[in-house]
Design a protein around this motif. Structure first.
Motif, mmCIF file in Angstrom:
data_model
loop_
_atom_site.group_PDB
_atom_site.id
_atom_site.type_symbol
_atom_site.label_atom_id
_atom_site.label_comp_id
_atom_site.label_asym_id
_atom_site.label_seq_id
_atom_site.Cartn_x
_atom_site.Cartn_y
_atom_site.Cartn_z
ATOM 1 N N SER A 12 38.509 2.186 6.007
ATOM 2 C CA SER A 12 39.465 2.760 5.058
ATOM 3 C C SER A 12 38.842 3.832 4.169
ATOM 4 N N CYS A 13 37.514 3.862 4.077
ATOM 5 C CA CYS A 13 36.864 4.851 3.203
ATOM 6 C C CYS A 13 35.476 5.189 3.740
ATOM 7 N N LEU A 14 34.897 6.254 3.207
ATOM 8 C CA LEU A 14 33.672 6.821 3.767
ATOM 9 C C LEU A 14 32.872 7.497 2.659
ATOM 10 N N ALA A 15 31.545 7.429 2.753
ATOM 11 C CA ALA A 15 30.683 8.174 1.820
ATOM 12 C C ALA A 15 29.375 8.507 2.518
ATOM 13 N N VAL A 16 28.789 9.653 2.143
ATOM 14 C CA VAL A 16 27.490 10.059 2.695
ATOM 15 C C VAL A 16 26.595 10.432 1.520
ATOM 16 N N ASP A 17 25.316 10.056 1.587
ATOM 17 C CA ASP A 17 24.437 10.318 0.439
ATOM 18 C C ASP A 17 24.059 11.797 0.372
ATOM 19 N N SER A 18 23.407 12.202 -0.746
ATOM 20 C CA SER A 18 23.127 13.626 -0.991
ATOM 21 C C SER A 18 22.163 14.226 0.033
ATOM 22 N N SER A 19 21.338 13.401 0.676
ATOM 23 C CA SER A 19 20.416 13.932 1.695
ATOM 24 C C SER A 19 21.114 14.116 3.040
ATOM 25 N N GLY A 20 22.261 13.457 3.210
ATOM 26 C CA GLY A 20 22.985 13.550 4.478
ATOM 27 C C GLY A 20 22.439 12.622 5.543
ATOM 28 N N GLU A 21 21.545 11.698 5.158
ATOM 29 C CA GLU A 21 20.898 10.804 6.127
ATOM 30 C C GLU A 21 21.595 9.449 6.241
ATOM 31 N N ILE A 22 22.206 8.996 5.145
ATOM 32 C CA ILE A 22 22.798 7.653 5.122
ATOM 33 C C ILE A 22 24.320 7.770 5.104
ATOM 34 N N VAL A 23 24.968 7.127 6.069
ATOM 35 C CA VAL A 23 26.430 7.146 6.172
ATOM 36 C C VAL A 23 26.942 5.737 5.901
ATOM 37 N N SER A 24 27.950 5.617 5.018
ATOM 38 C CA SER A 24 28.511 4.290 4.745
ATOM 39 C C SER A 24 30.029 4.341 4.895
ATOM 40 N N ALA A 25 30.601 3.242 5.390
ATOM 41 C CA ALA A 25 32.058 3.149 5.541
ATOM 42 C C ALA A 25 32.500 1.748 5.157
ATOM 43 N N GLY A 26 33.659 1.673 4.503
ATOM 44 C CA GLY A 26 34.188 0.381 4.060
ATOM 45 C C GLY A 26 35.305 -0.086 4.969
ATOM 46 N N SER A 27 35.340 -1.391 5.211
ATOM 47 C CA SER A 27 36.339 -1.961 6.119
ATOM 48 C C SER A 27 37.474 -2.576 5.316
ATOM 49 N N GLN A 28 38.693 -2.479 5.852
ATOM 50 C CA GLN A 28 39.817 -3.054 5.120
ATOM 51 C C GLN A 28 40.232 -4.412 5.683
ATOM 52 N N ASP A 29 39.597 -4.854 6.792
ATOM 53 C CA ASP A 29 39.969 -6.180 7.299
ATOM 54 C C ASP A 29 38.825 -7.200 7.208
ATOM 55 N N SER A 30 37.549 -6.750 7.293
ATOM 56 C CA SER A 30 36.449 -7.722 7.204
ATOM 57 C C SER A 30 35.779 -7.726 5.829
ATOM 58 N N PHE A 31 36.234 -6.851 4.889
ATOM 59 C CA PHE A 31 35.740 -6.773 3.509
ATOM 60 C C PHE A 31 34.244 -6.447 3.438
ATOM 61 N N GLU A 32 33.710 -5.754 4.446
ATOM 62 C CA GLU A 32 32.268 -5.431 4.475
ATOM 63 C C GLU A 32 32.066 -3.921 4.409
ATOM 64 N N ILE A 33 30.831 -3.547 4.013
ATOM 65 C CA ILE A 33 30.452 -2.127 3.999
ATOM 66 C C ILE A 33 29.353 -1.960 5.039
ATOM 67 N N PHE A 34 29.504 -0.967 5.902
ATOM 68 C CA PHE A 34 28.533 -0.728 6.980
ATOM 69 C C PHE A 34 27.699 0.509 6.654
ATOM 70 N N ILE A 35 26.391 0.389 6.884
ATOM 71 C CA ILE A 35 25.458 1.489 6.592
ATOM 72 C C ILE A 35 24.793 1.923 7.907
#
Length: 897
Positions: A456-479
């Motif tokens: 449901s959502c997405l973010a990338v850090d300022s270096s562009g190396e780490i990508v994170s996304a949030g899930s709307q069904d398992s309530f977890e954040i994946f890196i």
């Protein structure tokens, strides 16, 4: 102050397309606005004016200065295309089907109901009322559909839904007042006169074409004897005394006139009848256009197929398919080279050059509503993600989409750029996060979770190396790691769907918001341990860091925006924004807008580039800008005034209420030519199982440009861009009584350049600053730059950034930029956070010139190499020829010896 500057993401909605007089630009109705596509310079501009409802038809005056825009209810705007402003408003009281100016520009005709109304065209002489009714024509029994004029403006033809076509005289001619033509078995879609002739082509919806020949030439039309004309006019005047409103001169046509009425009058005979669908594989014919000089007929069908025929012999030139959707409008430019097609189902606009069989323009918006957007770090591009699963990249300068990624199989929920600006990341409900390369335009990484989950959502850090996304069904954040594409970590701890993620721009801290009423801060350095948990009173919908990373803004379901010092986990302020959101009342709502607003909140937040203000938007037509420090509302932007969208009106319209309930409940238009589209009911965009559904007005995403000069919003209308007002505003800076234009010119003559620049910036007149800057000799720039005070260095750099966009003195201004940055670079670096938007604006301007000039240089280098290669080849040939001649001469001399 920001003002509306452009509409991206939507290129065509409904209505007729029109080419401008020179044929190099196309005017397209986009909802309740019009966009001008400049095809030669590859630019698009949306006019800063709007009708109350969606535009249905557009009429352009022959001189190209005026346009008449008419909306769904028959409200008209008279618009100046040169001044881009509304001159006059008029209401026709009924829906209008088409509008057309006469070729001499003196009259214009509109069709409504079964009438045809002719008005005096505005602007030809001074008048108090711009729309003066000249004549009312009666004759057709059903609604009138289309209009075409003869080249000399003496007559016009009108098609009708009663399957007849009528030819009317613009003046009362003795041998032609009206003439009715039959011959068709379906609705007339279009009718066209031959060049300089009364001969006529009529085309009906069942794909039949009739060719009509007239026994009289245009110059054979005889004026009515003055005696007869005077008698008729007197009779009309007597009638008008008893009428409430004057109808102008009335002309009543008869479908079957008697012999006495047709004696010595113009006669038509049908020469031929042709059918398009001989194979039976075409649906209804929906639109047509005819170019008189080249005799080219273009017809579009409901199946997306279009034909090119040469008339009058009906020779097929091309038969091609655009898509599987109905072609709603066709237009041909004045030279007959370019053909424009509009598909309202897909929101698609094409301009096709039929001789070379190539596209001049091919643009399409998102099929469903846009959900998210992101600016590139230099502010030059905008990426948008839609519910149709597409990611599109738009150029902010030209307003065109230049690449579409279609890899996602479900709706895109979030898009973002990496810090280098060459990678776009998108999260989708199909369970993937994809990375797209803007160099090669390909999907080079696909990130997935161990178990399928909807992101449901997405973010990338300022270096562009780490990508994170949030899930709307398992309530977890994946890196994930961008380099390897591997899953690094799964962050658990939230007890509800993850609604928003944001990386701190200055530190390796990730903020995550969830429906469990908490915001968690995760420290990347400390192996993703939860650093802080901020507890709120309501479900958290969106979270955003300030550009300097020192403050966190959080919007919750209770309509509050709270500000936090995340280092110490202390709340620093809050804004109660629910009343500012100001919901509208939907047509079928049982409760008032005021009551409905109690359950509404902001769904998108965004800090301005300097971090002093915050933008907020949600399920409403308003975008609010708040001052963060003072916690007050600075300005409210109304993003749309289009009442064709739902939830626009604050109060219920009593005129639409009957004893049986709202008129909106009545499912009108059974058997409409558009057909019935029935996807699944209950969708957010409005219940499409109704034949007439209204999309609801909403703001889904807001983003501020890194240059600090504009902000964008994805809405039901499309992607709206608001930029700083570039109008004439006198805004002096540290002004003295001695600072006048004449004193500045005197200082310039005395060659005190640095002093003249400071004085010009104090007066802050752009033209004057440009004059002073360009008066400095290029060899003096170094000295002037070194003697400028620090405060004015920033102002000069800001001026350079805006001057690069319009000036042709590229090298001269580059010398200025280079010298200022080398001499004052260290001092500027200490204030880098504050100056970042201005530096990015400068970089954007220089980068654009670099791309343009490098393309030109590469092309020139290629041409020079090509010319050299050809000259060498020719030199080799000549050398070979010379040696062969010498050998022949030697052999001849040997023979003679």
């Amino acid at each position: 102050p920001s003002q509306f500057s452009g509409l991206l993401g939507t290129v065509y909605r409904r209505g007729n397309l029109s080419f401008t007089r020179d044929g190099s630009a196309l005017i397209s109705p986009v909802g309740n606005r019009i966009s001008l596509f400049d095809l030669k310079n590859n630019k698009c501009e949306t006019f800063p004016l709007a009708t109350r409802l969606n535009i249905v038809c557009v009429g352009l005056s022959p001189d190209g200065n005026l346009a008449v825009l008419i909306d769904e209810e028959g409200a008209a705007l008279l618009v100046s295309l040169t001044g881009k402003c509304v001159i006059h408003r008029f209401y026709f009281h009924k829906p209008v089907h088409s509008v057309s100016f006469s070729p001499d520009g003196k009259k214009f005709v509109i069709t409504k109901d079964n009438l045809v109304l002719m008005y005096h065209a505005p602007g030809k002489k001074r008048e108090f009322n711009a729309f003066i009714l000249d004549k009312t024509y009666y004759g057709p029994y059903d609604e009138t559909t289309c209009i075409d004029w003869t080249d000399d403006s003496k007559c016009f033809a009108v098609g009708s839904k009663d399957m007849s076509t009528w030819v009317f005289g613009a003046e009362r001619w003795a041998n032609l007042i009206y003439y009715s033509l039959g011959g068709h078995k379906d609705i007339i879609v279009a009718c066209f006169f031959e060049e300089n002739s009364l001969d006529l082509y009529t085309i009906s919806q069942d794909a039949a074409l009739c060719v009509w020949q007239c026994d009289t030439e245009l110059n054979g039309l005889k004026p009515m004897p003055p005696k007869d004309a005077a008698q008729e006019k007197n009779a009309e005047k007597n009638d008008e005394e008893f009428l409430e409103e004057p109808k102008g001169e009335e002309i009543h046509g008869k479908a079957n006139p008697n012999e006495q009425e047709t004696r010595n009058k113009v006669k038509y005979s049908r020469v031929a009848k042709y059918f398009f669908n001989k194979e039976g594989d075409f649906n209804n014919l929906t639109s047509a256009a005819f170019h008189k000089k080249t005799h080219l007929l273009v017809t579009g069908f409901a199946s997306g197929i279009f034909h090119l025929h040469e008339l009058p012999d009906f020779n097929l030139i091309h038969s091609l398919s655009i898509s599987d959707q109905r072609i709603a409008s066709i237009s041909i430019n004045c030279t007959g080279d370019w053909i424009a097609f509009g598909c309202s189902g897909l929101g698609q606009l094409l301009v096709w050059e039929w001789q070379s069989e190539s596209y001049v323009l091919k643009q399409q918006g998102h099929f469903n509503s846009m959900v998210s957007l992101a600016y590139s770090p230099d502010g030059q591009y905008i990426a948008t993600g839609g519910e149709d699963g597409k990611v599109k990249v738009w150029n902010t300068l030209s307003s065109f989409c230049f690449v579409t990624f279609t890899e996602h199989s479900s709706g895109v929920t979030a898009v973002t750029f990496t810090s280098n600006g060459y990678v776009i990341l998108s999260a989708s409900l199909d369970g993937t996060v994809r990375a797209f390369d803007l160099h090669r335009y390909r999907n080079f990484r696909t990130f997935t979770s161990p178990r399928p989950s909807q992101f449901s959502c997405l973010a990338v850090d300022s270096s562009g190396e780490i990508v994170s996304a949030g899930s709307q069904d398992s309530f977890e954040i994946f890196i994930w790691s961008m380099q390897s594409g591997r899953l690094l970590d799964v962050l658990s701890g939230h007890e509800g769907p993850i609604s928003s993620l944001s990386f701190n721009p200055m530190k390796s801290v990730l903020a995550s918001a969830s429906w469990d009423k908490t915001v968690k801060l995760w420290d990347m350095v400390d192996s993703w341990r939860t650093k802080e948990t901020l507890i709120l009173n309501s479900d958290v919908l969106v979270v955003a860091f300030r550009p300097d990373g020192k403050e966190l803004a959080v919007a919750a379901l209770n309509g509050q925006i709270t500000f936090w010092d995340h280092e110490n986990a202390v709340q620093t302020g809050s804004i109660e924004g629910r009343h500012d959101l100001q919901m509208g009342r939907k047509e079928l709502d049982k409760i008032t807008a005021k009551q409905a607003a109690k359950g509404k909140s902001f769904t998108t937040l965004c800090y301005s580039a300097d971090g002093q203000s915050i933008l907020a938007g949600g399920l409403s037509k308003f975008v609010c800008i708040y001052n963060v420090k003072e916690q007050i509302l600075m300005k409210k932007f109304e993003i749309s005034c289009n009442f064709s969208l739902d939830a626009m009106e604050e109060y219920l319209d009593r005129r639409k209420m009957t004893e049986f309930g709202s008129m909106a409940l009545i499912d009108e238009g059974a058997g409409d030519e558009d057909g019935v589209a029935i996807p699944l009911p209950g969708v957010k965009r409005g219940d499409m199982s109704y034949r007439h559904f209204k999309p609801e007005i909403r703001v889904t995403c807001l983003r501020f440009s890194p240059t600090g000069r504009s902000w964008a919003a994805t809405t039901t209308e499309g992607l709206l861009i608001y930029s700083l007002d570039a109008g004439l505003i006198f805004d002096p800076f540290e002004l003295d009584i001695d600072v006048t234009p004449s004193n500045i010119h005197k200082t310039l003559q005395q060659k005190e350049y640095a002093m003249a620049i400071i004085m010009a910036f104090k007066l802050n007149e752009k033209k004057l600053i440009q004059e002073v800057m360009e008066a400095v000799p290029s060899n003096e720039v170094d000295v002037v730059c070194s003697s400028l005070p620090d405060l004015y260095v920033e102002k000069v750099l800001e001026f350079l950034a805006s001057a690069f966009e319009i000036s042709c003195h590229l090298e001269f201004y580059l010398i200025w930029a280079h010298k200022l940055l080398t001499l004052h670079g260290q001092k500027l670096k200490t204030r880098s956070v504050k100056l970042l938007p201005m530096i990015q604006f400068l970089q954007k301007s220089i980068q654009r010139h670099f791309e343009d000039v490098s393309k030109l240089c590469e092309w020139n280098i290629y041409n020079i190499k090509y010319a050299l290669a050809i000259s060498q080849q020719r030199g080799m040939k000549r050398l070979a020829e010379d040696t062969s001649v010498d050998e022949d001469m030697d052999s001849d001399s040997d023979y003679l010896m």
